[in-house]
Design an enzyme around this catalytic site. Sequence first.
Site, PDB file in Angstrom:
ATOM      1  N   THR A  86      -3.541 -11.594   3.319  1.00 24.72           N
ATOM      2  CA  THR A  86      -4.558 -11.699   4.375  1.00 24.72           C
ATOM      3  C   THR A  86      -5.932 -11.612   3.704  1.00 24.72           C
ATOM      4  OG1 THR A  86      -4.388  -9.311   4.746  1.00 24.72           O
ATOM      5  CG2 THR A  86      -3.129 -10.725   6.217  1.00 24.72           C
ATOM      6  N   PHE A 153       1.839   1.652   2.540  1.00 25.26           N
ATOM      7  CA  PHE A 153       0.763   2.488   1.985  1.00 25.26           C
ATOM      8  C   PHE A 153       0.889   2.546   0.471  1.00 25.26           C
ATOM      9  CE2 PHE A 153       1.226   3.968   6.372  1.00 25.26           C
ATOM     10  CZ  PHE A 153      -0.088   3.936   6.797  1.00 25.26           C
ATOM     11  N   ASN A 212      -7.073   3.222   4.892  1.00 22.02           N
ATOM     12  CA  ASN A 212      -7.736   2.661   3.703  1.00 22.02           C
ATOM     13  C   ASN A 212      -9.238   2.928   3.737  1.00 22.02           C
ATOM     14  OD1 ASN A 212      -5.469   1.766   2.475  1.00 22.02           O
ATOM     15  ND2 ASN A 212      -5.879  -0.414   2.709  1.00 22.02           N
ATOM     16  N   PHE A 253      -8.915  11.513  -4.111  1.00 23.21           N
ATOM     17  CA  PHE A 253      -9.881  10.437  -3.848  1.00 23.21           C
ATOM     18  C   PHE A 253     -11.323  10.919  -3.803  1.00 23.21           C
ATOM     19  CE2 PHE A 253      -7.664   6.402  -3.351  1.00 23.21           C
ATOM     20  CZ  PHE A 253      -6.384   6.866  -3.583  1.00 23.21           C
ATOM     21  N   ALA A 256     -15.608  10.629  -8.647  1.00 22.41           N
ATOM     22  CA  ALA A 256     -16.756   9.720  -8.768  1.00 22.41           C
ATOM     23  C   ALA A 256     -16.574   8.882 -10.021  1.00 22.41           C
ATOM     24  CB  ALA A 256     -18.039  10.536  -8.862  1.00 22.41           C
ATOM     25  N   GLY A 257     -17.179   7.709 -10.030  1.00 22.52           N
ATOM     26  CA  GLY A 257     -17.056   6.844 -11.204  1.00 22.52           C
ATOM     27  C   GLY A 257     -17.664   5.487 -10.922  1.00 22.52           C
ATOM     28  N   GLY A 261     -11.996  -0.723  -6.523  1.00 17.27           N
ATOM     29  CA  GLY A 261     -11.829  -2.180  -6.562  1.00 17.27           C
ATOM     30  C   GLY A 261     -10.451  -2.501  -6.046  1.00 17.27           C
ATOM     31  N   CYS A 264      -7.224  -4.398  -1.998  1.00 15.03           N
ATOM     32  CA  CYS A 264      -7.117  -3.820  -0.642  1.00 15.03           C
ATOM     33  C   CYS A 264      -8.429  -3.247  -0.125  1.00 15.03           C
ATOM     34  CB  CYS A 264      -6.041  -2.754  -0.633  1.00 15.03           C
ATOM     35  SG  CYS A 264      -4.412  -3.473  -0.821  1.00 15.03           S
TER      36      CYS A 264
HETATM   37  C1  UDX Z   1      -4.795   1.321  -1.892  1.00 15.59           C
HETATM   38  C2  UDX Z   1      -4.235   2.463  -1.021  1.00 15.59           C
HETATM   39  O1  UDX Z   1      -4.220   3.685  -1.768  1.00 15.59           O
HETATM   40  C3  UDX Z   1      -2.848   2.122  -0.532  1.00 15.59           C
HETATM   41  O2  UDX Z   1      -2.375   3.120   0.355  1.00 15.59           O
HETATM   42  C4  UDX Z   1      -2.902   0.789   0.197  1.00 15.59           C
HETATM   43  O3  UDX Z   1      -1.620   0.426   0.637  1.00 15.59           O
HETATM   44  C5  UDX Z   1      -3.480  -0.280  -0.698  1.00 15.59           C
HETATM   45  O4  UDX Z   1      -4.763   0.112  -1.172  1.00 15.59           O
HETATM   46  P1  UDX Z   1      -4.548   0.550  -4.430  1.00 15.59           P
HETATM   47  O5  UDX Z   1      -5.639  -0.427  -4.127  1.00 15.59           O
HETATM   48  O6  UDX Z   1      -3.345   0.080  -5.152  1.00 15.59           O
HETATM   49  O7  UDX Z   1      -4.012   1.236  -3.072  1.00 15.59           O
HETATM   50  O8  UDX Z   1      -5.182   1.706  -5.350  1.00 15.59           O
HETATM   51  P2  UDX Z   1      -5.732   3.192  -5.157  1.00 15.59           P
HETATM   52  O9  UDX Z   1      -4.965   4.084  -6.041  1.00 15.59           O
HETATM   53  O10 UDX Z   1      -5.836   3.584  -3.758  1.00 15.59           O
HETATM   54  O11 UDX Z   1      -7.195   3.052  -5.803  1.00 15.59           O
HETATM   55  C6  UDX Z   1      -8.145   2.144  -5.250  1.00 15.59           C
HETATM   56  C7  UDX Z   1      -9.406   2.160  -6.050  1.00 15.59           C
HETATM   57  O12 UDX Z   1     -10.118   3.374  -5.869  1.00 15.59           O
HETATM   58  C8  UDX Z   1      -9.233   2.025  -7.567  1.00 15.59           C
HETATM   59  O13 UDX Z   1     -10.212   1.112  -8.055  1.00 15.59           O
HETATM   60  C9  UDX Z   1      -9.475   3.413  -8.104  1.00 15.59           C
HETATM   61  O14 UDX Z   1      -9.973   3.413  -9.423  1.00 15.59           O
HETATM   62  C10 UDX Z   1     -10.518   3.915  -7.113  1.00 15.59           C
HETATM   63  N1  UDX Z   1     -10.567   5.383  -6.985  1.00 15.59           N
HETATM   64  C11 UDX Z   1      -9.493   6.078  -6.509  1.00 15.59           C
HETATM   65  C12 UDX Z   1     -11.738   6.059  -7.314  1.00 15.59           C
HETATM   66  O15 UDX Z   1     -12.737   5.458  -7.735  1.00 15.59           O
HETATM   67  N2  UDX Z   1     -11.794   7.428  -7.136  1.00 15.59           N
HETATM   68  C13 UDX Z   1     -10.736   8.138  -6.664  1.00 15.59           C
HETATM   69  O16 UDX Z   1     -10.863   9.366  -6.520  1.00 15.59           O
HETATM   70  C14 UDX Z   1      -9.550   7.445  -6.342  1.00 15.59           C
END
Ligand code: UDX
Length: 440
Positions: A86, A153, A212, A253, A256-257, A261, A264
């Site tokens: 999607t 998820f 999300n 979650f 910071a950084g 990306g 999703c």
């Molecule tokens: C996400 C959701 O977690 C998942 O439930 C959904 O089904 C799809 O989208 P995903 O995109 O695979 O999963 O990765 P995720 O581990 O959630 O991380 C997403 C982004 O956030 C990454 O770029 C990661 O580096 C960033 N992130 C995550 C941070 O910058 N800081 C954090 O504390 C956690």
Amino acid sequence: MRVAVIGLGHVGLVTSASLVALGHDVRGTDSDDERIALLHDGGMPFFEPGLAELVAEGTTGGRLEFTSDTASGVADAEVVFICVGTPSTGTGDANLVAVEQATRDFARNATGGTVVVEKSTVPAGTAERIRRTLRVVRPDLRDETFVACNPEFLREGRAVQDCLEPDRILVGADSPEAFEAMRRLYEPLLNKGCRLIETDIATAELAKHASNAFLALKISYSNALARLCERAGADVVSVAEVLGSDARIGRAFLDAGLGYGGYCFPKDIQAFERLAAKLGYQFPLLREVARINDEAVEAAADKVREGLWNLEGKRVALLGLAFKPDTDDIRFSPALALAERLLAGGARVVGYDPRAATNAKEALPQLEIAVDVYDAATDADCIVICTEWREFLGLDLHRLRDVMAHPFVVDGRNLLDPATMAEIGFAYHATGRPAAAPLP
Ligand code: UDX
């Protein structure tokens, strides 16, 4: 149960293999003939830990099949999962063309008694569209086809584990038949104590977007705090610990950084905001989450510029190109967004990634690719840590310092220890932390 999965991307392929592991017979279909041929040859279209093994087990045992022929794929299935993409349209809405196509393909071949399940992330109201489409294409099956929403998820890099050991299973439906089928499908997980949340369909659809968006909100909140900490001389890592130790907030979650990306968060947050607007509710908080996320990349670029003065002719090494560790996915990767900014400023940008280098090079041909960290760092004026791959924790930091033209590190994931970096002689800028080792 006999299950069909339409769409063999990340979600569809992991779902297919996991459902086989739960004891079901699964036929996965995809309109991409090349992908099906690859899967028949035992290949994987992307890297996901543990998935190749799970798929091989399923295909060897004859319980997992792949076909590009949707008609034969969905024939006799008791449950059909729609797992097609999607993507974002130009306006940020979710493009639901593939969802409609999958619905039509199924409907033309339906025999009755099937539960059609949305697994793709879709705006609230999509199930109603699916139902109407089923009625238009197959008015004869009006009372014999059921619709449910069962959002995934799963996280890339941990997708198999997320599927086989989920925190909870969410099922939105409006018929006893659909609820019953989904309970049977997930019985092995429910028997192990996994929580099942049953709701109406619109609630399940909306809860997925809300989930999300909330995770992205937590990340952006920490990134905004990082900007503030840098100005106040505070440490965002400790601030996150303090926040996270409050059970009402939770530590997850809050890292910071360089920001989030992947395929999703960026698209889902936009699509959620568009959905809200269409429903007559303005939700500018979501736009702000995305803005702070862009700002995180810009803040890292600023640190590089500040350290190097002019970018023109400088060599910058990016460690990590994937949007997160344990994946080869570079879609909406903050590392590539940073690379584009640095290239635009005239820098030579060299990237290293244990898995995602080929995809990154294809997406951004001006990027030079190094074979390992030290190769990337050789003669570099600056290193930016973009993805927190575990192997970056075991680096020989003395060697790294010695191969660089100038030992200057911008840590976009707060991976390294500031005191150690200072001791070894790096100029080291973390994200949202006081500079332990400022530039000379
Ligand atoms: C996400 C959701 O977690 C998942 O439930 C959904 O089904 C799809 O989208 P995903 O995109 O695979 O999963 O990765 P995720 O581990 O959630 O991380 C997403 C982004 O956030 C990454 O770029 C990661 O580096 C960033 N992130 C995550 C941070 O910058 N800081 C954090 O504390 C956690």
